[in-house]
Design a protein around this motif. Sequence first.
Motif, short mmCIF file in Angstrom:
data_model
loop_
_atom_site.label_atom_id
_atom_site.label_comp_id
_atom_site.label_asym_id
_atom_site.label_seq_id
_atom_site.Cartn_x
_atom_site.Cartn_y
_atom_site.Cartn_z
N GLY A 4 0.92 -1.14 0.23
CA GLY A 4 0.22 -0.13 0.09
C GLY A 4 0.39 1.51 0.29
N SER A 5 -0.05 2.16 0.00
CA SER A 5 0.63 3.84 0.00
C SER A 5 1.82 3.93 1.30
N SER A 6 2.06 3.23 2.48
CA SER A 6 2.85 3.13 3.75
C SER A 6 4.49 2.49 3.39
N ALA A 7 4.34 1.78 1.71
CA ALA A 7 5.32 0.79 1.77
C ALA A 7 6.34 1.99 0.98
N ALA A 8 5.90 2.93 0.12
CA ALA A 8 6.82 3.48 -0.83
C ALA A 8 7.86 3.30 -1.51
N GLU A 9 7.42 2.10 -2.24
CA GLU A 9 7.99 1.79 -3.20
C GLU A 9 7.27 1.62 -4.77
N TYR A 10 7.42 3.34 -5.09
CA TYR A 10 6.97 3.23 -6.30
C TYR A 10 7.65 3.61 -7.47
N ASP A 11 9.33 4.10 -7.12
CA ASP A 11 10.08 4.83 -7.35
C ASP A 11 10.34 3.56 -9.15
N ALA A 12 10.90 4.45 -10.44
CA ALA A 12 11.20 3.64 -11.03
C ALA A 12 12.86 3.43 -10.73
N ILE A 13 13.48 4.08 -9.94
CA ILE A 13 15.12 3.00 -10.21
C ILE A 13 15.20 3.83 -8.43
N GLN A 14 15.51 2.64 -8.25
CA GLN A 14 15.96 3.17 -6.09
C GLN A 14 17.25 1.93 -5.75
N PHE A 15 18.48 2.93 -5.64
CA PHE A 15 19.89 2.72 -5.83
C PHE A 15 20.08 2.54 -4.14
N LYS A 16 20.24 1.71 -3.24
CA LYS A 16 20.46 2.02 -2.08
C LYS A 16 22.05 0.98 -1.62
N LYS A 17 22.62 0.58 -0.17
CA LYS A 17 23.31 -0.11 0.19
C LYS A 17 24.20 -0.63 -0.50
N GLN A 18 24.92 0.50 -0.91
CA GLN A 18 26.28 0.82 -2.45
C GLN A 18 26.14 0.53 -3.68
N GLY A 19 24.83 -0.20 -3.63
CA GLY A 19 24.37 -0.59 -5.47
C GLY A 19 24.81 0.42 -6.31
N ASN A 20 25.10 -0.24 -7.29
CA ASN A 20 25.43 1.52 -8.38
C ASN A 20 25.39 1.24 -9.98
N GLY A 21 26.51 1.26 -11.30
CA GLY A 21 25.89 0.68 -11.90
C GLY A 21 26.13 2.03 -12.98
N PHE A 22 26.25 1.53 -14.43
CA PHE A 22 26.07 2.17 -15.48
C PHE A 22 25.43 1.97 -16.36
#
Length: 387
Positions: free
Chosen positions: A279-297
Amino acid sequence: MKKLILSLSIIATLLTSCTSSENDSAALGPVEGQLSGDITADKTLVKGNYELTSAVRVKSGATLTIAAGSILTADDANGLISLTVEKGGKLIMIGTAAEPIVCTSKTKTPGSWGGIVMYGDAAIVPSSSSTTATSEDGTNTVYGGSSNATSGTLKFVRVEYAGRKIADGTKELNAFSFYAVGSETVLENLVAYKGSDDGFEFYGGTVSLKNAISYGNTDDSFDWQDGWRGQNNSNWYAYQTGTANYGMEIEAKGVNNSFYPVVSNITLKRAAGTVTEGGSSAAEYDAIQFKKQGNGFYSNILIEGYTDANAVAVRIQDLATNTDQVTGSKIKLTDVKIAGSTPLQGAGATGYTISFPVGFYTTSTTSTGANLTTGAWATVDGVSLIK
């Protein structure tokens, strides 16, 4: 056209002898049979309809080969079923655009089975103090190594209604799960269709994925952790509808690293009215999310439909990722096109400002995203998955 009903033992006999019987079986059309248990020696299945009556595990030293046009159907009533390739085993599934290999479930219910799980022996980064980790597929398998050797070839394969959850958030499967899979493995023209978890998830490793469709999966379309670093990825297409979280969720277990995946030609689309799992409280609605040192080109990206009031195209979820990966020039997104008014970027918490180095986050009005061809491989019930 009549179907020939054979046991797998009879099929094996036909495959190992060049007789008139082999030609006769081909003339009669797809066979029907069952597949279950451990595959301990090389086995080849001709084009046919096969029921998975239990979990199937391709053991080390064995190769399972499945012909184009075959359909594998998991019997949901028989417990947790998946098609798993253990470290040292190989799975060869080479379909065609006109005759894909389809792996589905008897009830056609999302989350009714475990999909394809593949193990390799390539490098991972699970934590700052270990070079191995334990799998999330309910088997507690240790993965992570130093070899890029092949775990097989998957071409024109569609996995439907997978993503079985054993214990939500800690023990779960996806449509495709790749554990420490090496770069010599071939993954091309794959479809993850209406699963109840991620479409594709990488747990470290060096394998690359080309021409992929993640359609209607209820968690993330593409997800990875453990320092996955595939270098030759291209043409990823995600269509989220009904229930879904991130288009791409990117993390590396909090370990600052100097390697990264490379992906070109990405389309991330979200249908109107799509909600997140929590639901709305989850806040997992973005197209791309980086966290915990995730990276990339990443390059040539088309983003459309992420219209939640709080959604952004790219979110940097934590301060460490912003400091080490963004300002450290380890996250690069070029030629990003957003169809709509979704903000370009945002932070997951207060107290820091995102500032990409010059040239590491660029927009474009002409980016095209994924470039995929249509065909039976990308069509379900007469409807093309490429919208």
